[in-house]
Design an enzyme around this catalytic site. Structure first.
Site: not given
Length: 448
Positions: A404, A280, A82, A85, A378, A76, A162
Site C-alpha cells: 500500500c 480493506q 481536509c 483527498c 501484505d 467536497c 465525507c
C-alpha cells in the site's frame, strides 16, 4: 540564511509533474524546488510559500493563471482544507494516469527497477466516490463533530459528510453530533471508528473513551441511529467492550461478502470481521485483488501457502480453496480469531492461523527447516524490510508482495532482488480514488 531572508513569499511557477503525496513539483525563480498542493502538471500558478524546509519549500496556489483543460471543481466542500483527498480536481481517468506515472517513477528512482517493463497497468475502482466501508475520525472536543486533520497540521476539520465514505457511514457522521447522549459522552472521546457491515448495510460504531459510558447513553445513540448494527467502546486492554445492545446480531461483527466465483466455493461466502480489526477499505477493489491472485497463481491441491500478514484470512483463504492447506500469522489476536472462524466457515480445516509476528514466524520456520512453495507479504505502510533476509530460506518458489506504499515497496523489491528473487510482474490497483494512495501486487520468483 541570507537566501532565506531574501526569498519572496509569493511567486509564479509552472508545475512540472505530480509526486508521491499528490503535490505538484515546480521551481522557484532561483531554482529551488517547491511543492504545491491542488495543481495539475503544465499549469501556470500564482503561489504563496507557506513553509521553507532546507533545500525545498511548500506552497499553496493563490490563483491558477493557466488551468489545465481537464481541471474540475471538487465535489467536497472540505477539499481545500481536509487532508484526506489530493486529486478531486482531476477527472478520474486523469487520476489513474497520474497515479500510474508516479508509481512507475517511484519504482525507477527508489528501486532502480525497469518499471515500464514490469508494471502491467492499473485497475480502476468501480466507484470513485462513496466507496469506503470504514473510516476513523477525530472528535471535536467542543461540538462533538467528527473530522479529519488539516493538511500538514494537527488542527481538526469537522465534517458533516465525507465524499469517500459509504452513505450509511455518512448518515452517522451527520446525525451523531446532534444526539444529546453523544453531547454528554464526546468530551471523553478521542477517536471514532465507523465500519460498514456490507451484508446488511449496517454500521458498527467503535469509540475510544477515557471513561465508561452509561448504558442509557449507549441505548439513546443506538435508538437514534437506525443504521447502527452495534456499538463498542475501548478504554484499555486487548479488547473493546461490547457489543451494545448485548443481543446485537452476529455479536456486532461485520459480515463481508465474497462471491463464489472469487472465493472458489460452491456458494457465496463471507468473512467475519470484529470491530476495529483491519479490513480493506474499498471492498470492490479488494475482490479484484483476490481474483487477480487466483489468476496469476494456479495452485495444486496440497500446495502449502504461507501468509505472514494474514489478518482475517483475506487473501489466504480464497487461495487455499484450491489447495486446502496453508498457514497464516498475524500480531492481532482478534483478527486471528476471526480468521480461524472464517476458515471453519469456508470448510478449510487444514488452513491454520496463529498469533505471531512475521519475524517470529519466519525464525521458527527457519529453525524447523521448513519451506513453502508460495508466501504472501501484505505489510503495513512501513513495509517489511526487517523480515526480508529470512525469505530465501523459507520460500522455495513464488513470493507475492501486496503493498500500500510505493516507496517502501521499491525499497523492499531492490533488497529482494539481491536476495535471489526475480520480479515477474507488478500490477497497480486504485484502492483509494481521489487520493495519492495506491495498492499494488508484485509477483516474484526465487531464482537462487
Amino acid at each position: 540564511m541570507l537566501r532565506l531572508l531574501t526569498m519572496k513569499p509569493e511567486a509564479v511557477v509552472v508545475i512540472e509533474k505530480l509526486i508521491h503525496g499528490g503535490e505538484g513539483l515546480a521551481r522557484l525563480p532561483d531554482g529551488q524546488v517547491v511543492f504545491v498542493s491542488d495543481v495539475i502538471p503544465g499549469e501556470k500558478v500564482h503561489i504563496k510559500i507557506t513553509q521553507r524546509l532546507g533545500d525545498y519549500s511548500l506552497a499553496r496556489p493563490l490563483e491558477i493563471l493557466e488551468p489545465d483543460p481537464q481541471r474540475r471543481k471538487p465535489i467536497c466542500p472540505y477539499f481545500s482544507s481536509c487532508g484526506g483527498c489530493q486529486f478531486q480536481h482531476l477527472p478520474y481517468t486523469r487520476q489513474l494516469e497520474e497515479k500510474l506515472s508516479i508509481f512507475c517513477e517511484t519504482l525507477e528512482r527508489t528501486g532502480k527497477l525497469p518499471a515500464k517493463e514490469l508494471v502491467l497497468g492499473i485497475v480502476p475502482s468501480p466507484r470513485e466516490f462513496f466507496y469506503r466501508n470504514r473510516l476513523q475520525f477525530h472528535v471535536h472536543q467542543e461540538t462533538g463533530a467528527l473530522g479529519f486533520l488539516k493538511r500538514r497540521s494537527h488542527d481538526l476539520v469537522p465534517v458533516r459528510e465525507c465524499a469517500l465514505a459509504a452513505p450509511e457511514i455518512n448518515e452517522v457522521i451527520k446525525k451523531l453530533p446532534d444526539i444529546p447522549a453523544w453531547k454528554r459522552l464526546h468530551p471523553y472521546v478521542k477517536r471514532v471508528n465507523l465500519a460498514l457491515s456490507l451484508a446488511e448495510r449496517k454500521v458498527v460504531l467503535l469509540f475510544w473513551s477515557q471513561l465508561a459510558p452509561r448504558e442509557e447513553d449507549l441505548a439513546e445513540i443506538y435508538e437514534e441511529l437506525s443504521v447502527l448494527k452495534a456499538i463498542y467502546y475501548w478504554i484499555r486492554g486487548r479488547n473493546p467492550v461490547g457489543p451494545f445492545p448485548k443481543d446485537a446480531k452476529d455479536r456486532g461483527r461485520r459480515r463481508m461478502p465474497i462471491p463464489k466465483q472469487i472465493a472458489g466455493t460452491e456458494k457465496d461466502v463471507f468473512f467475519w470481521a470484529s470491530p476495529g480489526v483491519f479490513v480493506q477499505a474499498n471492498w470492490e477493489i479488494n475482490l479484484n485483488i483476490m481474483a487477480y491472485l487466483k489468476e496469476i497463481l494456479p495452485l495444486a491441491s496440497g500446495q502449502e501457502i504461507l501468509d505472514v500478514h494474514c489478518g482475517i484470512g483475506n487473501f489466504l483463504l480464497p487461495l487455499a480453496t484450491g489447495t486446502n492447506c496453508g498457514e497464516g500469522v498475524d500480531t492481532d489476536h482478534r483478527a486471528i480469531a476471526d480468521a480461524q472462524e472464517n476458515a471453519s466457515l469456508w470448510g478449510l480445516s487444514q488452513v491454520t492461523f496463529e498469533v505471531y509476528s512475521a519475524i517470529e514466524a519466519l525464525i521458527n520456520y527457519f529453525k524447523e527447516a521448513r519451506s513453502f512453495p508460495l508466501a504472501l507479504l501484505d505489510p503495513p505502510r512501513g513495509g517489511c524490510k526487517e523480515i526480508l533476509r529470512f525469505l530465501p530460506d523459507v520460500v522455495s518458489e513464488k513470493l507475492v508482495y501486496i503493498s500500500c506504499d510505493p516507496p517502501t515497496l521499491a525499497r523492499d523489491l531492490k533488497i529482494l532482488q539481491k536476495l535471489g528473487f526475480k520480479i515477474l510482474s507488478v500490477k497497480a490497483f486504485d484502492m483509494f480514488p481521489q487520493t495519492f494512495h495506491l495498492e499494488s501486487v508484485t509477483l516474484l520468483e526465487k531464482t537462487s
